[in-house]
Write a protein that holds these residues in place. Structure first.
Motif, short mmCIF file in Angstrom:
data_model
loop_
_atom_site.label_atom_id
_atom_site.label_comp_id
_atom_site.label_asym_id
_atom_site.label_seq_id
_atom_site.Cartn_x
_atom_site.Cartn_y
_atom_site.Cartn_z
N ALA A 218 76.39 82.76 60.76
CA ALA A 218 77.52 82.23 61.52
C ALA A 218 77.85 83.14 62.70
N MET A 219 77.66 84.45 62.51
CA MET A 219 77.94 85.40 63.58
C MET A 219 76.84 85.36 64.63
N VAL A 220 75.59 85.38 64.17
CA VAL A 220 74.44 85.34 65.09
C VAL A 220 73.43 84.36 64.50
N PRO A 221 73.28 83.18 65.11
CA PRO A 221 72.30 82.22 64.59
C PRO A 221 70.90 82.82 64.55
N ARG A 222 70.15 82.49 63.50
CA ARG A 222 68.81 83.06 63.36
C ARG A 222 67.87 82.60 64.47
N ARG A 223 68.16 81.44 65.08
CA ARG A 223 67.30 80.97 66.17
C ARG A 223 67.39 81.89 67.39
N ALA A 224 68.44 82.73 67.45
CA ALA A 224 68.57 83.66 68.58
C ALA A 224 67.54 84.78 68.50
N PHE A 225 66.98 84.99 67.29
CA PHE A 225 66.02 86.09 67.11
C PHE A 225 64.60 85.59 67.37
N THR A 228 60.41 87.64 71.13
CA THR A 228 60.70 88.66 72.16
C THR A 228 61.91 89.50 71.75
N VAL A 229 62.94 88.85 71.21
CA VAL A 229 64.14 89.58 70.79
C VAL A 229 63.82 90.54 69.65
N ARG A 230 63.05 90.05 68.65
CA ARG A 230 62.69 90.91 67.52
C ARG A 230 61.86 92.11 67.98
N ASP A 259 75.71 81.79 72.18
CA ASP A 259 75.03 82.31 70.98
C ASP A 259 73.58 82.74 71.23
N GLN A 260 73.33 83.30 72.38
CA GLN A 260 72.03 83.89 72.68
C GLN A 260 72.19 85.41 72.78
#
Length: 478
Positions: A218-225, A228-230, A259-260
Motif C-alpha cells: 500500500a505504501m509502495v506498489p510492487r509494480r514500482a520496483f 531498473t529500479v531494483r 506511486d513511481q
C-alpha cells in the motif's frame, strides 16, 4: 606460497581476444575515466593485450606469462592483481583450459562503457568524483562532451531509401544463395562493435525479502520496483553501505505522486544519507574485505586462532570497529583515520583489521592515527599482504612499536609518568589447546597480570561474538 601461484604460472600460455572492435576513443575512455579507479598497471595490461591482436583480427597468437612479464616490467603477482581489477571493472573476461601438460587462458577484452554511460552509471561516476575532486572531474566531463547542435530553426529534408532507390524484384530478395553466402563461415564471426555491459552488483548482496517485509504494498506498489529500479537499489546499497532497513526510508522519500520511484531522487536521497552518516564525504572504491588471493583460511577451522584469522579476513574494517564497540557505530573521525591510513599505505583490509586490533588494545581502545600510520608505513615497506604476515610482524617488531609509542608520549606534554600495564591482542599470546608444548612467549607478555588478561579477553569477545553465534560462519556486512 601466495594464492596467485595456484591460478597462474609464468609458463602458462594465453591468447588475447577482442570481443568486438575497440577504438582509440575506447582507449581514451579507459585512460581518463577507468584508470584513476583501477590504476596504471591495469590500464597498461589492457592496452598491451589489445595491441597483441593485429588490426582487423579478433585473436592473437599464443603468448606465455613470462613474455607478458617482460613486456610490462611487472612480476606475476602484479599482473594477476591488475587482471582482477580489469575483471571487476567489466573490461576483461578470463577463460581457462587445463590439459595434462599445459594450461592456457583466453583473455577476452571487453569494450568500456561510453562516456555517457560512465557519467550516468550511478556508481562508477561517484567513485571517480570522490577520487578526483570537483574541478578535475568537471574537466573530464567537458572533454567527453560538446555543445548540442541546435536544429530548431532547421527542417529535415533527408530522403528515404525508397525515395532514392528503385524497389528490387521480389524474387531477387528471396535469393537463398545470396542469403546463405552472407552468413559467416563455420567457426567464424564478423568483426563488429560489441555493446558494453554495465557493472552488475548481484542481488544476493541485498535481501529484498527483508526490504519488502517492512514496506507494505500500500505504501509502495510492487509494480514500482522495475528491473531498473531494483538494479539501482542494489548498486546504491553497495556504494553507500546502506542496509535493507535504511533503504526503506530512502525509497519512501523518492516516491512520486503517481506511486513511481524517481531514480534521480533515489540517488540523491542515498547520497544525502551517506554524507550525513560520514561527515559530508563520498565513498571511495576500496575492497570491502580481504582480497581472496591474500586469504589463508577458506573456512573458520577448529582452533581459536584459525577462527580469528578467518574473521579478520572476511570482515570489513568498518564492521570490525562496530564489533569492537559491541555494536555501537564508529565515530566519523575513526572511520576517516582508518580510510586515510588504509588507502594511503595501500593495505589489504585484513591487514588493516590486524592493525586496528593491535593499536586499539595498545592505546586503551582509542585509535591514534599517527601511531597507526607509522606501523602501517612499516608494513607497507615490508609488503605485508596477509593477516598471518601482519600478526607475525607485530609480534616480531613489538619492542620497536613499543618504542615508537613511548617516543610519542615523551614528545607530548611532560607529566608524571603513571604505572603502565602492558596490553596486547589475544592473538599475540594465543596458543591452541591441543598443542603439547606452547611456544615461548615474549617477556612483555609474561608480565601481564591475570586481571589485564581477562580485560583483553572480554574485549576480544566483542569481535568473536559474530562467528561464535553462527558456528564459525561470518555474519553479513553493514
Amino acid at each position: 606460497m601466495k594464492q596467485y601461484w595456484n591460478e597462474v604460472q609464468p609458463v602458462d600460455g594465453f591468447y588475447a581476444v577482442m570481443n568486438g572492435q575497440i577504438s582509440d576513443h575506447d582507449k581514451k575512455i579507459i585512460s581518463f575515466l577507468y584508470q584513476p579507479l583501477m590504476g596504471v598497471l591495469s590500464t597498461n595490461l589492457y592496452t598491451t593485450l589489445a595491441y597483441m591482436v593485429e588490426e582487423s583480427r579478433l585473436w592473437s597468437e599464443e603468448w606465455n606469462h613470462y613474455q607478458l612479464m617482460d613486456l610490462l616490467g611487472m612480476n606475476l603477482d602484479e599482473i594477476f592483481q591488475a587482471r582482477l581489477k580489469l575483471e571487476g571493472m567489466g573490461l576483461l573476461k578470463t577463460f581457462l583450459k587445463e590439459e595434462p601438460d599445459h594450461r592456457s587462458y583466453i583473455y577476452e577484452l571487453q569494450p568500456p562503457l561510453s562516456a555517457e554511460q560512465f557519467f550516468t552509471d550511478g556508481m562508477l561516476n561517484i567513485y571517480l568524483y570522490q577520487q578526483l575532486g570537483h574541478t578535475h572531474f568537471s574537466k573530464l566531463k567537458r572533454i567527453f562532451s560538446d555543445a548540442a547542435v541546435n536544429k530548431e530553426e532547421f527542417s529535415e529534408v533527408t530522403r528515404s531509401f525508397q525515395d532514392v532507390y528503385t524497389s528490387m524484384n521480389v524474387r531477387a530478395l528471396k535469393n537463398a544463395e545470396g542469403q546463405e553466402a552472407s552468413l559467416p563461415d563455420s567457426q567464424m564471426r564478423f568483426i563488429h562493435r560489441e555493446r558494453p555491459e554495465p557493472i552488475h552488483i548481484y542481488e544476493d548482496q541485498f535481501q529484498f525479502d527483508l526490504f519488502f517485509s517492512g514496506l507494505s504494498a500500500a505504501m509502495v506498489p510492487r509494480r514500482a520496483f522495475t528491473e531498473t529500479v531494483r538494479d539501482t537499489i542494489v548498486k546504491l546499497s553497495f556504494l553507500y553501505s546502506i542496509n535493507e532497513i535504511d533503504m526503506q526510508k530512502i525509497v519512501l522519500s523518492s516516491m512520486t505522486p503517481d506511486d513511481q520511484i524517481d531514480l534521480d531522487e533515489l540517488r540523491k536521497a542515498a547520497r544525502d544519507w551517506y554524507q550525513l552518516e560520514n561527515g559530508d564525504k563520498l565513498p571511495q572504491l576500496v575492497y570491502r574485505h580481504q582480497s581472496p588471493m591474500y586469504r589463508d583460511m577458506v573456512s573458520p577451522g577448529e582452533t581459536k586462532e584459525s577462527k580469528l584469522i578467518f574473521y579478520l579476513e572476511t570482515t570489513s574494517p568498518r564492521q570490525l570497529l562496530i564489533d569492537l564497540s559491541e555494536g555501537a557505530q564508529p565515530a566519523v573521525s575513526d572511520l576517516t583515520a582508518v580510510e586515510e591510513v588504509m588507502l594511503g599505505q595501500q593495505l589489504e583490509p585484513g591487514v588493516m583489521n590486524v592493525l586496528i586490533h593491535y593499536v586499539m588494545l595498545k592505546t586503551d581502545m582509542k585509535l591514534s592515527k599517527n601511531y597507526m600510520e607509522k606501523i602501517a608505513s612499516h608494513w607497507a615497506r615490508k609488503k605485508v599482504k596477509t593477516v598471518k604476515e601482519a600478526m607475525e610482524l607485530a609480534i616480531n617488531e613489538h619492542r620497536q612499536y613499543q618504542k615508537w609509542a613511548a617516543d610519542k608520549k615523551e614528545s607530548g606534554q611532560k607529566r608524571r609518568k603513571p604505572i603502565r600495564t602492558e596490553k596486547l591482542p589475544d592473538w599475540f599470546i594465543m596458543q591452541d589447546q591441543d598443542q603439547e608444548s606452547p611456544p615461548p612467549q615474549p617477556q612483555a607478555v609474561q608480565a601481564v597480570n591475570q586481571q589485564d588478561f581477562e580485560e583483553r579477553k572480554r574485549k576480544l569477545e566483542a569481535i568473536q561474538r559474530k562467528y561464535r553465534k553462527n558456528g564459525g560462519e561470518k555474519g553479513g556486512e553493514h
